[in-house]
Design an enzyme around this catalytic site. Structure first.
Site, PDB file in Angstrom:
ATOM      1  N   ARG A 215     -75.354 -14.758   6.781  1.00  0.00           N
ATOM      2  CA  ARG A 215     -74.456 -15.229   5.758  1.00  0.00           C
ATOM      3  C   ARG A 215     -75.205 -15.781   4.408  1.00  0.00           C
ATOM      4  O   ARG A 215     -74.803 -16.139   3.438  1.00  0.00           O
ATOM      5  CB  ARG A 215     -73.263 -16.029   6.233  1.00  0.00           C
ATOM      6  CG  ARG A 215     -72.027 -14.969   6.742  1.00  0.00           C
ATOM      7  CD  ARG A 215     -70.724 -15.903   7.302  1.00  0.00           C
ATOM      8  NE  ARG A 215     -71.168 -16.407   8.525  1.00  0.00           N
ATOM      9  CZ  ARG A 215     -70.581 -16.998   9.325  1.00  0.00           C
ATOM     10  NH1 ARG A 215     -69.364 -17.533   8.750  1.00  0.00           N
ATOM     11  NH2 ARG A 215     -70.668 -17.663  10.243  1.00  0.00           N
TER      12      ARG A 215
ATOM     13  N   LYS B 199     -82.394 -19.287   9.418  1.00  0.00           N
ATOM     14  CA  LYS B 199     -81.497 -19.957   9.054  1.00  0.00           C
ATOM     15  C   LYS B 199     -81.798 -21.671   9.121  1.00  0.00           C
ATOM     16  O   LYS B 199     -81.671 -22.346   8.408  1.00  0.00           O
ATOM     17  CB  LYS B 199     -80.196 -19.789   9.981  1.00  0.00           C
ATOM     18  CG  LYS B 199     -78.944 -20.682   9.578  1.00  0.00           C
ATOM     19  CD  LYS B 199     -77.648 -20.128  10.133  1.00  0.00           C
ATOM     20  CE  LYS B 199     -77.502 -20.266  11.396  1.00  0.00           C
ATOM     21  NZ  LYS B 199     -76.142 -20.176  11.758  1.00  0.00           N
TER      22      LYS B 199
ATOM     23  N   THR C 231     -74.431 -16.882  22.528  1.00  0.00           N
ATOM     24  CA  THR C 231     -75.254 -18.238  23.032  1.00  0.00           C
ATOM     25  C   THR C 231     -75.735 -18.367  24.339  1.00  0.00           C
ATOM     26  O   THR C 231     -76.429 -18.944  24.776  1.00  0.00           O
ATOM     27  CB  THR C 231     -74.235 -19.485  22.799  1.00  0.00           C
ATOM     28  OG1 THR C 231     -72.875 -18.901  23.268  1.00  0.00           O
ATOM     29  CG2 THR C 231     -74.153 -19.542  21.213  1.00  0.00           C
TER      30      THR C 231
ATOM     31  N   ARG D 119     -99.465 -37.124 -13.236  1.00  0.00           N
ATOM     32  CA  ARG D 119     -99.614 -36.164 -12.077  1.00  0.00           C
ATOM     33  C   ARG D 119    -101.022 -36.068 -11.512  1.00  0.00           C
ATOM     34  O   ARG D 119    -101.898 -36.542 -12.082  1.00  0.00           O
ATOM     35  CB  ARG D 119     -99.388 -34.669 -12.733  1.00  0.00           C
ATOM     36  CG  ARG D 119    -100.108 -34.089 -13.837  1.00  0.00           C
ATOM     37  CD  ARG D 119     -99.558 -32.944 -14.425  1.00  0.00           C
ATOM     38  NE  ARG D 119    -100.280 -32.314 -15.455  1.00  0.00           N
ATOM     39  CZ  ARG D 119    -100.989 -31.453 -15.406  1.00  0.00           C
ATOM     40  NH1 ARG D 119    -101.359 -30.929 -14.488  1.00  0.00           N
ATOM     41  NH2 ARG D 119    -101.705 -31.160 -16.658  1.00  0.00           N
TER      42      ARG D 119
ATOM     43  N   LYS E 271    -103.386 -36.751 -16.022  1.00  0.00           N
ATOM     44  CA  LYS E 271    -103.664 -36.012 -15.240  1.00  0.00           C
ATOM     45  C   LYS E 271    -104.842 -36.201 -14.595  1.00  0.00           C
ATOM     46  O   LYS E 271    -105.959 -36.526 -15.149  1.00  0.00           O
ATOM     47  CB  LYS E 271    -103.652 -34.440 -15.607  1.00  0.00           C
ATOM     48  CG  LYS E 271    -103.807 -33.485 -14.383  1.00  0.00           C
ATOM     49  CD  LYS E 271    -104.857 -32.153 -14.627  1.00  0.00           C
ATOM     50  CE  LYS E 271    -106.237 -32.652 -14.669  1.00  0.00           C
ATOM     51  NZ  LYS E 271    -107.197 -31.569 -14.761  1.00  0.00           N
TER      52      LYS E 271
ATOM     53  N   ASN F 273    -110.985 -31.758 -21.937  1.00  0.00           N
ATOM     54  CA  ASN F 273    -111.611 -31.795 -20.608  1.00  0.00           C
ATOM     55  C   ASN F 273    -111.784 -30.414 -20.220  1.00  0.00           C
ATOM     56  O   ASN F 273    -112.729 -30.161 -18.998  1.00  0.00           O
ATOM     57  CB  ASN F 273    -110.678 -32.484 -19.511  1.00  0.00           C
ATOM     58  CG  ASN F 273    -109.452 -31.822 -19.452  1.00  0.00           C
ATOM     59  OD1 ASN F 273    -108.841 -31.382 -20.528  1.00  0.00           O
ATOM     60  ND2 ASN F 273    -108.770 -31.786 -18.123  1.00  0.00           N
TER      61      ASN F 273
ATOM     62  N   ARG G 291    -115.879 -37.649 -39.261  1.00  0.00           N
ATOM     63  CA  ARG G 291    -114.761 -37.011 -40.057  1.00  0.00           C
ATOM     64  C   ARG G 291    -115.557 -36.690 -41.321  1.00  0.00           C
ATOM     65  O   ARG G 291    -116.321 -37.492 -41.766  1.00  0.00           O
ATOM     66  CB  ARG G 291    -113.538 -37.747 -40.078  1.00  0.00           C
ATOM     67  CG  ARG G 291    -113.678 -38.947 -40.788  1.00  0.00           C
ATOM     68  CD  ARG G 291    -112.293 -39.870 -40.625  1.00  0.00           C
ATOM     69  NE  ARG G 291    -112.367 -41.231 -41.104  1.00  0.00           N
ATOM     70  CZ  ARG G 291    -112.166 -42.387 -40.426  1.00  0.00           C
ATOM     71  NH1 ARG G 291    -111.348 -42.131 -39.418  1.00  0.00           N
ATOM     72  NH2 ARG G 291    -112.224 -43.769 -41.043  1.00  0.00           N
TER      73      ARG G 291
END
Length: 483
Positions: free
Chosen positions: A18, A25, A82, A353, A371, A406, A460
């Protein structure tokens, strides 16, 4: 009164049709753990000499998940009921002069204390039921065992407990085989039994499949032994939710909700504040100290630990991470496999993370991702930043829009930023690279070389100002339109 010798048999062979799943199960999860885990933990309370798992469908997966070197595993080759399942484990208890706890692997809400109380009750029955006052060595040899039961307002689907004189169980009748009168009985079978092993061994050989399911019911053992003058008594578990079986995904959801509420209650009475608990998720392995405060929509998963005084605000997700003391995690932050040290502030909308460590008194702000990095104490990165594969010292300021570049398309490279450095807004740090102590980078710079201590790096284009540019552009546009 001597302690009863016990072995446990956990029935874990079901396919769970089911569930409409290829997964066995008993491996479907509640709060991050397979349901068989909770049954195994409950069984430990009776201190059995041996635990026997009856496996079948995808047995290798079940055995791997159970991960118990001292346990025994019996295989039920075909799903024949059973009674057949228990018989398949016979080799492990055929000469055992003690009692067997038989329990289904899909009853994750059963409490260990309930099983322990049932064993103590059976022991008392054996030693005192029918005893004469002066008979010190008395034991009732006619008691075959105990059936754990519960009383339900709606007993539909459960086997009914049919009793005779003095509360002795005459038989158990399954729902599909019950008469209309028997279906009115509200005391039901939990599927948990304590049975004297030598009696059970004899009775199993007398089971038949003469029923609507064409299966060998373990429940028929009760009537077989009663006809031989050996009796079963019932033990009411009280809280009927303990015996709820899980036969489909909706029942899994309902069982999980009950279990989650129990866990949230446990943490609340032990000093954690949980706002709007219906919306909060806490896995089994999560640990909370006192004075932790959890707001609505929070999900704490895996082996997450939250220490004293920390506050986790709305809609945060924390997985397999350690949160130190007096930390504030602001809304909509995700933390995975990382450590946040004391007094840090994270978020809102931050992501931490991959084995990151955020040091004490750090501030990691909105839309910042970190990270696989080590961030020293009192370092700030307050907005719109990516820090990956970085080693950042103490008292560093990371300006908005900073990126550690990176990845070169093949390999990941490390960025090192030493103590006291100041990284100007919109700086690109092309790794591998080292920024020295107290060094500065100018806003908008692309830094491709190591910067020595105390230096300023600016990279820059030179600013060019074209005066009256807007007017000249407008005149040119009007001229083109008139042509």
């Amino acid at each position: 009164m001597e302690t009863l010798r016990m072995k446990a048999i956990i029935l874990s062979a079901g396919k769970g049709t089911r569930f409409k799943s290829e997964k066995p199960k008993v491996l479907h999860k509640l709060l991050g753990k397979p349901m068989i885990f909770y049954v195994k933990e409950a069984v430990k309370w009776i201190k059995p000499e041996e635990v026997i798992f009856v496996v079948g469908h995808k047995k290798e997966d079940v055995i791997k998940e159970i991960n118990c070197k001292s346990c025994k595993f019996a295989v039920q080759e075909k799903q024949l009921g059973t009674g057949d399942a228990v018989k398949s484990s016979l080799e492990y208890w055929k000469d055992f002069d003690g009692y067997l706890l038989i329990i289904n692997g899909d009853t994750p809400l059963i409490k260990g204390q309930t099983l322990k109380d049932a064993v103590n009750y059976l022991n008392a029955l054996i030693n005192y039921e029918g005893r004469q006052i002066n008979d010190k060595n008395y034991q009732n040899k006619n008691i075959a065992g105990l059936v754990l039961t519960a009383k339900l307002d709606n007993p539909y689907g459960y086997g009914r407990i049919i009793k005779g004189k003095a509360g002795v169980i005459d038989k158990i009748v399954e729902e599909k085989d019950a008469s209309p009168l028997e279906k009115q009985i509200n005391e039901v079978n939990s599927g948990i039994y304590l049975i004297y092993a030598p009696f059970l061994k004899e009775a199993l050989n007398k089971l038949t499949s003469n029923n609507k399911q064409n299966e060998y019911y373990l429940t028929d053992v009760i009537e077989i032994l009663k006809n031989e003058g050996k009796y079963f008594y019932s033990f009411d578990v009280g809280d009927f939710t303990q015996i709820l079986g899980v036969n489909d995904r909706w029942e899994l959801s309902k069982a999980e909700k009950i279990l989650k509420t129990q866990f949230l209650y446990f943490w609340a009475v032990n000093g954690a504040t949980i706002h709007n608990p219906d919306t909060v998720w806490i896995d089994f392995d999560v640990s909370l100290d006192k004075d932790v405060e959890i707001y609505q929509g929070v999900s704490l998963r895996g082996e997450t630990e939250v220490l004293e005084g920390s506050v986790i605000y709305e809609n945060c997700v924390i997985i397999n991470s350690k949160i130190g003391k007096n930390v504030k995690i602001y809304p909509n932050t995700v933390i995975e496999n990382s450590v946040i040290q004391d007094n840090a502030e994270i978020g809102p909308f931050a992501r931490i993370r991959n084995n990151t460590v955020i040091g004490e008194n750090c501030s990691i702000g909105n839309f910042v991702e970190v990270k696989n990095s080590q961030i020293g104490s009192r370092t700030n990165a307050k907005h719109l930043t990516y820090l990956g594969d970085a080693e950042i010292g103490k008292n560093v300021n990371i300006g908005a829009g900073t990126i550690t570049c990176n990845y070169d398309g093949v390999n990941k490279h490390k960025t090192i930023i030493k103590d006291g450095a100041f990284i100007g807004s919109d700086t690109m740090l092309v790794a591998p690279i080292t920024i020295g102590e107290n060094a500065y980078t100018g806003s908008g710079s692309v830094i491709t070389k190591d910067i020595p201590d105390n230096a300023l790096a600016v990279e820059r284009a030179k600013l060019k100002i074209l005066e009256n540019y807007a007017n000249r552009k407008k005149e040119k546009k009007e001229k083109n339109e008139s042509c």
